[in-house]
Motif scaffolding. Structure first.
Motif, PDB file in Angstrom:
ATOM      1  N   ALA A  98       4.344   6.203  15.148  1.00  0.00           N
ATOM      2  CA  ALA A  98       5.417   5.711  16.029  1.00  0.00           C
ATOM      3  C   ALA A  98       5.657   4.213  15.879  1.00  0.00           C
ATOM      4  O   ALA A  98       5.955   3.512  16.825  1.00  0.00           O
ATOM      5  N   GLY A  99       5.525   3.732  14.641  1.00  0.00           N
ATOM      6  CA  GLY A  99       5.846   2.329  14.389  1.00  0.00           C
ATOM      7  C   GLY A  99       4.811   1.349  14.875  1.00  0.00           C
ATOM      8  O   GLY A  99       5.077   0.155  14.938  1.00  0.00           O
ATOM      9  N   LYS A 100       3.618   1.802  15.218  1.00  0.00           N
ATOM     10  CA  LYS A 100       2.619   0.901  15.784  1.00  0.00           C
ATOM     11  C   LYS A 100       1.928   0.060  14.717  1.00  0.00           C
ATOM     12  O   LYS A 100       1.394  -1.004  15.011  1.00  0.00           O
ATOM     13  N   LEU A 101       1.894   0.560  13.475  1.00  0.00           N
ATOM     14  CA  LEU A 101       1.304  -0.212  12.397  1.00  0.00           C
ATOM     15  C   LEU A 101       2.397  -0.967  11.657  1.00  0.00           C
ATOM     16  O   LEU A 101       3.531  -0.522  11.559  1.00  0.00           O
ATOM     17  N   MET A 102       2.027  -2.102  11.101  1.00  0.00           N
ATOM     18  CA  MET A 102       3.006  -2.951  10.450  1.00  0.00           C
ATOM     19  C   MET A 102       3.027  -2.699   8.954  1.00  0.00           C
ATOM     20  O   MET A 102       2.008  -2.379   8.343  1.00  0.00           O
ATOM     21  N   ASP A 103       4.203  -2.837   8.363  1.00  0.00           N
ATOM     22  CA  ASP A 103       4.328  -2.807   6.912  1.00  0.00           C
ATOM     23  C   ASP A 103       3.354  -3.837   6.347  1.00  0.00           C
ATOM     24  O   ASP A 103       3.390  -5.010   6.736  1.00  0.00           O
ATOM     25  N   PRO A 104       2.468  -3.443   5.429  1.00  0.00           N
ATOM     26  CA  PRO A 104       1.430  -4.374   4.956  1.00  0.00           C
ATOM     27  C   PRO A 104       1.986  -5.604   4.240  1.00  0.00           C
ATOM     28  O   PRO A 104       1.305  -6.630   4.152  1.00  0.00           O
ATOM     29  N   CYS A 105       3.215  -5.519   3.720  1.00  0.00           N
ATOM     30  CA  CYS A 105       3.796  -6.669   3.021  1.00  0.00           C
ATOM     31  C   CYS A 105       4.375  -7.706   3.971  1.00  0.00           C
ATOM     32  O   CYS A 105       4.621  -8.849   3.575  1.00  0.00           O
ATOM     33  N   MET A 106       4.592  -7.302   5.215  1.00  0.00           N
ATOM     34  CA  MET A 106       5.252  -8.203   6.158  1.00  0.00           C
ATOM     35  C   MET A 106       4.273  -9.238   6.701  1.00  0.00           C
ATOM     36  O   MET A 106       3.141  -8.925   7.056  1.00  0.00           O
ATOM     37  N   VAL A 107       4.715 -10.486   6.769  1.00  0.00           N
ATOM     38  CA  VAL A 107       3.881 -11.590   7.237  1.00  0.00           C
ATOM     39  C   VAL A 107       4.453 -12.119   8.548  1.00  0.00           C
ATOM     40  O   VAL A 107       5.595 -12.584   8.602  1.00  0.00           O
ATOM     41  N   MET A 108       3.650 -12.030   9.605  1.00  0.00           N
ATOM     42  CA  MET A 108       4.070 -12.567  10.897  1.00  0.00           C
ATOM     43  C   MET A 108       4.038 -14.098  10.871  1.00  0.00           C
ATOM     44  O   MET A 108       3.487 -14.710   9.956  1.00  0.00           O
ATOM     45  N   ILE A 109       4.594 -14.710  11.913  1.00  0.00           N
ATOM     46  CA  ILE A 109       4.659 -16.173  11.975  1.00  0.00           C
ATOM     47  C   ILE A 109       3.355 -16.692  12.581  1.00  0.00           C
ATOM     48  O   ILE A 109       3.305 -17.161  13.728  1.00  0.00           O
ATOM     49  N   LYS A 110       2.312 -16.584  11.820  1.00  0.00           N
ATOM     50  CA  LYS A 110       0.984 -17.055  12.193  1.00  0.00           C
ATOM     51  C   LYS A 110       0.136 -17.146  10.918  1.00  0.00           C
ATOM     52  O   LYS A 110       0.466 -16.476   9.921  1.00  0.00           O
ATOM     53  N   ASP A 116       0.867  -1.179   0.000  1.00  0.00           N
ATOM     54  CA  ASP A 116       0.000   0.000   0.000  1.00  0.00           C
ATOM     55  C   ASP A 116       0.899   1.223   0.000  1.00  0.00           C
ATOM     56  O   ASP A 116       1.568   1.492   1.005  1.00  0.00           O
ATOM     57  N   PRO A 117       0.968   1.977  -1.106  1.00  0.00           N
ATOM     58  CA  PRO A 117       1.861   3.143  -1.176  1.00  0.00           C
ATOM     59  C   PRO A 117       1.607   4.177  -0.085  1.00  0.00           C
ATOM     60  O   PRO A 117       2.482   4.989   0.223  1.00  0.00           O
ATOM     61  N   GLU A 118       0.431   4.137   0.528  1.00  0.00           N
ATOM     62  CA  GLU A 118       0.082   5.123   1.551  1.00  0.00           C
ATOM     63  C   GLU A 118       0.331   4.637   2.972  1.00  0.00           C
ATOM     64  O   GLU A 118       0.019   5.341   3.932  1.00  0.00           O
ATOM     65  N   TYR A 119       0.915   3.438   3.109  1.00  0.00           N
ATOM     66  CA  TYR A 119       0.972   2.847   4.446  1.00  0.00           C
ATOM     67  C   TYR A 119       1.799   3.678   5.422  1.00  0.00           C
ATOM     68  O   TYR A 119       1.489   3.753   6.609  1.00  0.00           O
TER      69      TYR A 119
END
Length: 450
Positions: free
Chosen positions: A240-252, A231-234
């Motif tokens: 303050a870093g509370k939202l995650m990069d939308p491309c990143m996938v957590m281990i779940k 998302d170019p607008e992410y």
């Protein structure tokens, strides 16, 4: 005593006596430094011979015994690896005499230079921080993502005299960092949150937590990646870093998770973070993230072992994951000149950052910002691409044909480290120069002769 036995003894009869014969095997080990740089506390690891149930070892160099340890890393009851550290001249060579024995060695025969710990948290609010009765454990597991808040410092922590790391026991599995002022072990007394024990900070010059991880890659964490979610607008939506990069996938999602301390000194610590049934890109994977920290070393070795959850042993070298470093201070608006402006990447597996930010959202316990400098070095054969994002520098990485990925991470605490930890003050320039040299260092060459 039985009368028949007594009469036999009086008559001089010989009775069978049960006893154990200790056996030993001695090897000559040649150690070679392939680098044009002298190394202090260079890590050495050799396999334990399989022809005996060896329980201890003694290592001598020039006739002088040095500390070592043997570790059982697969929980089969047999110790497979012998570890120790040596000082060695540039292009130097050492001869070590290694003797393996079937006898147990005293647990305290060598002074500890490393330490690892994990605790179930004592939530009794009537007890002060120093009065808490946390329950120590070497293993914790879960099938539902709910143990993070039940663990003291949220997962396993491990240290040597120079640095300390902890790994969050949740779907982020982020690595957090603790910077030191003087070379010493201190987690057992400070329990990571040294701000809670100001008397010890003053008396023993304790260090402290130095970064705010948020939802970033932190340092050296393995994550999944999905370009289709970009998302170019992410960045504009982040706070303050509370939202995650939308491309990143957590281990779940996952089926089972475990944190396990396999070794806790005196020479090295080994900690495994195990996940079974991670659903990622249409497959169910098992992932073992192994963290190895040697005495006297700023770096921590990371080994990622992947497999198919169905046990079919499929080649996973076509799958891409990511790791790297956060750009320290990128969300820090209080110190723009230091926030996120200093970072580097070489496109071949080295990335580093240097910045300043609040180490925690609680500014009462953490009233000052802290500088931190991070680095990850990945062998180029694992690297698929460079991904430079607003808040972090990442490398796409894939497993080798054995479904393994191995790399290293390191950090320093510029605001804290005194002359006993660093020869000159850390600056972005000196840190990046150190990182370039460090990334080129080759491991000690080990030759074993019976």
């Amino acid at each position: 005593m039985n009368r028949k036995i007594f009469m036999a003894m009086m008559a001089g009869a010989t009775l069978p006596i049960a006893f154990t014969v200790s056996t030993a095997q001695t090897l000559t080990v040649t150690l070679k430094n392939p680098n044009c740089k002298a190394l202090n506390d260079a890590a050495v690891c050799i396999p334990v011979p399989e022809n005996g149930n060896y329980k201890s070892a003694t290592v001598k160099i020039d006739g002088k015994e040095i500390p070592c340890q043997m570790d059982d890393l697969d929980n089969d009851g047999r110790k497979e690896e012998l570890a120790f550290v040596v000082d060695i001249a540039k292009k130097g060579k050492l001869k070590a005499e290694v003797t393996f024995s079937t006898d147990e060695a005293a647990a305290d025969r060598y002074a500890k230079r490393t330490h690892a710990q994990m605790w179930f948290k004592d939530n009794d609010k009537t007890r002060s921080y120093t009065e808490k009765q946390h329950i120590a454990t070497d293993t914790v597991s879960e099938r539902v993502d709910n143990m993070y808040s039940k663990m003291m410092h949220h997962g396993p922590a491990f240290e040597n005299e120079i640095v300390a790391y902890r790994v969050y026991f949740d779907s982020k599995e982020s690595t957090d960092l603790y910077g030191k002022r003087v070379p010493q072990l201190e987690l057992a007394d400070g329990l990571w949150y040294s701000s809670e024990v100001p008397s010890l900070v003053k008396e023993r010059n304790f260090g402290d937590d130095i970064i705010l991880v948020g939802q970033t890659i932190s340092i050296g964490t393995l994550r999944g990646w999905d370009d289709s979610k970009d998302d170019p607008e992410y960045v504009k939506k982040q706070s303050a870093g509370k939202l995650m990069d939308p491309c990143m996938v957590m281990i779940k999602p996952f089926d089972y998770r475990q944190a396990h301390i396999l070794a806790k000194g005196p020479v090295r610590t080994v900690v495994d973070m195990n996940v079974e049934g991670w659903e990622y890109k249409g497959r169910k994977l098992n992932l073992k993230s192994r963290y190895i920290l040697y005495a006297g070393n700023r770096e921590c070795q990371i080994e990622q072992y992947l497999s198919q959850a169905d046990g079919k042993g499929e080649d996973l070298s076509d799958m891409e994951f990511v790791t790297g470093v956060m750009k320290v201070g990128i969300f820090n608006t209080d110190s723009v000149e230091l926030a996120g402006l200093h970072y580097m990447k070489d496109g071949m597996g080295l990335c580093a950052s240097f910045g300043k930010d609040w180490p925690d959202g609680n500014h009462k316990l953490y009233p000052q910002m802290s500088s931190a400098a991070l680095a990850v070095s990945i062998p180029s054969n694992y690297v698929t691409r460079t991904i430079d994002r607003k808040e972090q520098i990442l490398y796409g990485i894939h497993p080798d044909k054995g479904n393994k990925i191995a790399y290293r991470m390191a950090f320093c605490a510029p605001d804290k480290e005194g002359p006993k930890l660093t020869e000159t003050p850390w600056t972005p320039k000196s840190w990046f120069n150190w990182c370039k040299q460090w990334s080129q260092l080759k491991p000690i060459v080990v030759e074993v002769k019976k």
